[in-house]
Design a protein around this motif. Structure first.
Motif, PDB file in Angstrom:
ATOM      1  N   LEU A  25      30.453 -69.562 109.928  1.00  0.00           N
ATOM      2  CA  LEU A  25      28.996 -69.437 110.006  1.00  0.00           C
ATOM      3  C   LEU A  25      28.334 -70.632 110.694  1.00  0.00           C
ATOM      4  O   LEU A  25      27.351 -71.163 110.188  1.00  0.00           O
ATOM      5  N   PRO A  26      28.826 -71.049 111.843  1.00  0.00           N
ATOM      6  CA  PRO A  26      28.248 -72.246 112.461  1.00  0.00           C
ATOM      7  C   PRO A  26      26.773 -72.064 112.817  1.00  0.00           C
ATOM      8  O   PRO A  26      26.412 -71.136 113.534  1.00  0.00           O
ATOM      9  N   GLY A  27      25.922 -72.905 112.234  1.00  0.00           N
ATOM     10  CA  GLY A  27      24.503 -72.897 112.560  1.00  0.00           C
ATOM     11  C   GLY A  27      23.684 -71.772 111.946  1.00  0.00           C
ATOM     12  O   GLY A  27      22.488 -71.691 112.191  1.00  0.00           O
ATOM     13  N   VAL A  28      24.293 -70.908 111.153  1.00  0.00           N
ATOM     14  CA  VAL A  28      23.548 -69.818 110.523  1.00  0.00           C
ATOM     15  C   VAL A  28      22.679 -70.414 109.416  1.00  0.00           C
ATOM     16  O   VAL A  28      23.149 -71.187 108.592  1.00  0.00           O
ATOM     17  N   ARG A  29      21.398 -70.062 109.416  1.00  0.00           N
ATOM     18  CA  ARG A  29      20.437 -70.599 108.427  1.00  0.00           C
ATOM     19  C   ARG A  29      20.230 -69.569 107.327  1.00  0.00           C
ATOM     20  O   ARG A  29      19.719 -68.475 107.586  1.00  0.00           O
ATOM     21  N   ILE A  30      20.640 -69.942 106.120  1.00  0.00           N
ATOM     22  CA  ILE A  30      20.662 -69.005 105.004  1.00  0.00           C
ATOM     23  C   ILE A  30      19.806 -69.520 103.856  1.00  0.00           C
ATOM     24  O   ILE A  30      19.922 -70.675 103.458  1.00  0.00           O
ATOM     25  N   LEU A  31      18.964 -68.632 103.326  1.00  0.00           N
ATOM     26  CA  LEU A  31      18.224 -68.908 102.096  1.00  0.00           C
ATOM     27  C   LEU A  31      18.960 -68.190 100.978  1.00  0.00           C
ATOM     28  O   LEU A  31      19.118 -66.969 101.022  1.00  0.00           O
ATOM     29  N   VAL A  32      19.421 -68.944  99.982  1.00  0.00           N
ATOM     30  CA  VAL A  32      20.127 -68.372  98.835  1.00  0.00           C
ATOM     31  C   VAL A  32      19.205 -68.446  97.626  1.00  0.00           C
ATOM     32  O   VAL A  32      18.703 -69.515  97.296  1.00  0.00           O
TER      33      VAL A  32
END
Length: 129
Positions: free
Chosen positions: A29-36
């Motif tokens: 997941l390089p650079g993927v911006r995730i809100l958990v």
């Protein structure tokens, strides 16, 4: 391919170890911006560690309302939201409905997460999609 290498080398463990993602330091997941979003701090810690170890940039929120506030201030920043379905005060279904309707964020993928296994919980997860 692994079977061919195993037959050739005769060392099953060595072949399997060398083909693991960790062995080659690959990131899914390089650079993927995730809100958990999860009300369990332990779950947030575990998920954040797994995702960051795979190259993602992770922001956490411990409630549906916190997720909404986070998205109000950064609507176009996140690539995906991982949303716990079962949370007190505002659950993941309610938070998702608010995000879609009130914040008018329609294209952001919101993926439902839950540890629940009861039939009515499964039905609720389907409604989130």
């Amino acid at each position: 391919m692994n079977n061919t290498l195993i037959e050739y080398t005769g060392d099953t463990n060595r072949v399997l170890e060398s083909t693991k993602m960790e062995a080659i330091k690959a990131k899914w997941l390089p650079g993927v911006r995730i809100l958990v979003v999860d009300d369990s701090l332990m779950n947030l810690d575990v998920v954040e560690k797994i995702l960051t170890n795979n190259g993602a940039s992770v922001t956490t929120a411990s409630s549906g309302t916190e997720a909404i506030e986070t998205l109000k201030n950064a609507q176009d920043y996140y690539d995906v939201v991982l949303m716990d379905v079962q949370m007190p005060v505002m659950d993941g279904l309610q938070a998702t409905a608010f995000i879609r309707q009130q914040l008018n964020i329609k294209k952001l993928p919101i993926i439902a997460l839950t540890a629940g296994t009861l039939e009515e919980e499964k039905i609720g997860r389907l409604k989130l999609a």
